[in-house]
Structure formats: C-alpha cells, structure tokens
Scaffold this motif. Structure first.
Motif, PDB file in Angstrom:
ATOM      1  N   ILE A  18      -2.869   2.776  11.734  1.00  0.00           N
ATOM      2  CA  ILE A  18      -2.976   3.395  10.417  1.00  0.00           C
ATOM      3  C   ILE A  18      -2.834   4.902  10.573  1.00  0.00           C
ATOM      4  O   ILE A  18      -3.599   5.536  11.301  1.00  0.00           O
ATOM      5  N   LEU A  19      -1.852   5.455   9.897  1.00  0.00           N
ATOM      6  CA  LEU A  19      -1.627   6.896   9.893  1.00  0.00           C
ATOM      7  C   LEU A  19      -2.017   7.462   8.539  1.00  0.00           C
ATOM      8  O   LEU A  19      -1.595   6.933   7.504  1.00  0.00           O
ATOM      9  N   VAL A  20      -2.810   8.517   8.542  1.00  0.00           N
ATOM     10  CA  VAL A  20      -3.081   9.289   7.330  1.00  0.00           C
ATOM     11  C   VAL A  20      -2.472  10.660   7.556  1.00  0.00           C
ATOM     12  O   VAL A  20      -2.888  11.397   8.457  1.00  0.00           O
ATOM     13  N   ALA A  21      -1.461  10.982   6.784  1.00  0.00           N
ATOM     14  CA  ALA A  21      -0.752  12.250   6.942  1.00  0.00           C
ATOM     15  C   ALA A  21      -0.534  12.858   5.571  1.00  0.00           C
ATOM     16  O   ALA A  21      -0.594  12.167   4.546  1.00  0.00           O
ATOM     17  N   GLY A  22      -0.272  14.173   5.549  1.00  0.00           N
ATOM     18  CA  GLY A  22      -0.114  14.828   4.267  1.00  0.00           C
ATOM     19  C   GLY A  22       0.915  15.933   4.284  1.00  0.00           C
ATOM     20  O   GLY A  22       1.311  16.448   5.337  1.00  0.00           O
ATOM     21  N   SER A  23       1.345  16.287   3.097  1.00  0.00           N
ATOM     22  CA  SER A  23       2.217  17.430   2.879  1.00  0.00           C
ATOM     23  C   SER A  23       1.599  18.240   1.752  1.00  0.00           C
ATOM     24  O   SER A  23       0.518  17.920   1.256  1.00  0.00           O
ATOM     25  N   GLN A  24       2.288  19.269   1.300  1.00  0.00           N
ATOM     26  CA  GLN A  24       1.755  20.050   0.185  1.00  0.00           C
ATOM     27  C   GLN A  24       1.787  19.266  -1.124  1.00  0.00           C
ATOM     28  O   GLN A  24       1.134  19.650  -2.100  1.00  0.00           O
ATOM     29  N   ASP A  25       2.523  18.153  -1.138  1.00  0.00           N
ATOM     30  CA  ASP A  25       2.675  17.391  -2.366  1.00  0.00           C
ATOM     31  C   ASP A  25       1.973  16.039  -2.371  1.00  0.00           C
ATOM     32  O   ASP A  25       1.737  15.470  -3.439  1.00  0.00           O
ATOM     33  N   ALA A  26       1.667  15.480  -1.210  1.00  0.00           N
ATOM     34  CA  ALA A  26       1.167  14.100  -1.190  1.00  0.00           C
ATOM     35  C   ALA A  26       0.343  13.839   0.061  1.00  0.00           C
ATOM     36  O   ALA A  26       0.479  14.513   1.082  1.00  0.00           O
TER      37      ALA A  26
END
Length: 308
Positions: free
Chosen positions: A112-120
């Motif tokens: 399970i990967l939890v990753a983010g960007s400035q939008d999501a």
C-alpha cells in the motif's frame, strides 16, 4: 466528516520509470508503469492480471488528506481489513514524502502506497496474487515507487471513466468519484453540515457478484455494514423494478454513530446484478425528507446505464 469513514470502509527503487512513461488510469491523477502482464483494468481505476489474480487499485482524496489517510493505516486498522505483519516505510515518490506499507494476507502479499502531490493524495494498493514469487513483489514495489502525478482530471472526465452512466440526476449533483468505479452525490447546491444532508453513493463491483439465489443474503449483509451508521432497522426488503432492471431494494432506519443528537435517517440500498458483476446504490437522508429523496433515488436508478 462522512467522507473518510465511507471511503476507507467503504475502501504500494531502483530503476524508477520516468514520468513520461507512466500509464494513467482514466480519470486518475496518479499513474505508473505496470509490471509485465498487467493491463489497465476495466472495472476500477488501476491495473490487473486476471490470470494471476494480481491487481493495482488507485483511490484518490484531496491533497490536504495526506496526514489523515497515512495516519489512519495503523496496524489495528489494517488488521480489520485482513492484513497482518505490516511493515511501514517512509519513502519518496515524485520528490515528496510518501508511505509504503508491506503486509501479508490470506490472498498473498499486499503493498500500500500513500503518496501526494499539490493537488491530490493517492492510495495505491497492489496485490501480486497468492503464491507470487518474490520477484513479482519487487516488481510491484518498483512500480509503486516510480509513480508519477499529473494535473487532476476534471469531474466530467472522471464521470466519463466510470463503468456506468447517470443520464438522470433528479436534483443530485456529483461531488466526486472514487477508485474509478464509484461516485458520491449530494443535492445540487447543498450547504452546511454534510451529516444533515442526503448522500447518494453508487458503485460498480470490483469483485465477483453473488449468485441470484444468494442476492438477498448478500444485500442484507451489505446494508448492515454501512460505515458510520448505527444498527439498521429494516422496514422493507425485496425485488423491485427501477426502469427496465430488477434491483434488490432495502429500506430502513438508522442514525449516524457520531451525531449529537443522533437524528433518525432514511437508509435505502439497492443492488442490481449486471453482466460484469453488480451495481450498488446507497441513499442516506434525514428521515423528515424521506419521501422526495426516495423518489429521486428511484429516478436515478431507473435511468442508470452500465457501460459495455
């Protein structure tokens, strides 16, 4: 807030691929280079290899949800989802902090990967299938760590990627899609506390559908396990027709477990078998507004069109 209990109830390097090589599921803002043998899925946002029972599923949340989503994946929460021996790593994806969890399950390893960007914020769950070789697990790990983000798709693009169409909204408005196979709707222009407003969720199945003879038992179990609700008192259950299709419809009363005071709610759940699996719709509305929203629920489902 209702969204996270529903979404999470109702719910992963060496040689990282370049962002330009990533394959993005329709409507998703996160993509990756899938391992050999995996292809874009047709029933959910992600990739699959049906022969090996391998899958990569994508779910997205607002960017501000990163800490909530990552923090919610505790050993206890994972255990409730049938995952054990979880190992948590702090990693980097796309130049940002991310979390990678590796766990075991009865159906094989789970990443399970939890990753983010400035939008999501994205949760990407990868399953290589039972009996998978270590090389297959490592290939999934490399794919997840090489994930890339793009500008979010518009809501219209996300709706177009769903495995069903909603040509009639009957006063509801789509709020967001989930996992490429589900949509949340609220009354158009609704303001204020979300728990005081009607909520309609419609989702196409990812797993296999129950046999027709087992549909009632399946529907009752599903209705009794809607996240965030207290015990459901069923007032009516049976097959009905919405438009040209037969649905198993359950109507009952419940209350939000964390509402103060816990006002009465109308709960409607309808499940329709389709050639690809099934579609499940759930309406939760204040009991005082049961009549008009129940009628609108029926209008939406009567017009629903599964995509080929």
């Amino acid at each position: 807030m209702i969204a996270f209990p529903l979404l999470l109830a109702l719910l992963l390097a060496a040689g990282s691929p370049a962002a330009a090589e990533a394959v993005f599921p329709p409507g998703a803002s996160i993509g990756l280079v899938p391992p050999p043998g995996m292809r874009p899925a047709t029933r959910f946002a992600g990739f699959e290899d049906p022969e090996r029972a391998a899958s990569i599923t994508v779910n997205e949340f607002p960017a501000a949800a990163f800490d909530t989503v990552a923090g919610g994946l505790t050993p206890e929460a994972l255990g409730q989802r049938g995952l054990r021996d979880a190992r948590r790593e702090d990693v980097r994806v796309g130049g940002r902090d991310a979390v990678l969890i590796t766990a075991a399950s009865d159906a094989g390893p789970v990443l399970i990967l939890v990753a983010g960007s400035q939008d999501a914020t994205a949760i990407v769950t990868a399953r290589p299938g039972a009996g998978a070789a270590q090389g297959a697990v490592e290939a999934l790990r490399a794919a997840l760590l090489g994930a890339a983000f793009r500008a979010p798709a518009s809501l219209a693009e996300q709706l177009a990627a769903l495995p069903f169409r909603l040509p009639v909204l009957a006063g509801f408005a789509p709020e967001r899609t989930l996992g490429g196979n589900a949509v949340l709707l609220r009354p158009a222009g609704a303001l204020g506390d979300p728990r005081s407003q009607p909520l309609l969720s419609i989702a196409a199945s990812v797993g296999a559908a129950p046999e027709p003879g087992a549909l009632e038992a399946f529907a009752r179990r599903a209705a009794a396990s809607i996240p965030g609700l207290g015990p459901l008192r069923i007032r009516r259950a049976g097959l009905v027709r919405f438009g040209d299709a037969a649905w198993f419809d359950i109507e009952g009363d419940a209350a939000w477990t964390d509402a103060v005071p816990p006002g009465p709610l109308l709960v409607r759940q309808a499940i329709r078998l389709t050639p690809a699996g099934y579609v499940r719709a759930v309406l939760i509305a204040p009991a005082a507004e049961a009549g008009p929203h129940g009628e609108n629920f029926a209008r939406v489902l009567a017009a629903l069109e599964p995509r080929p």
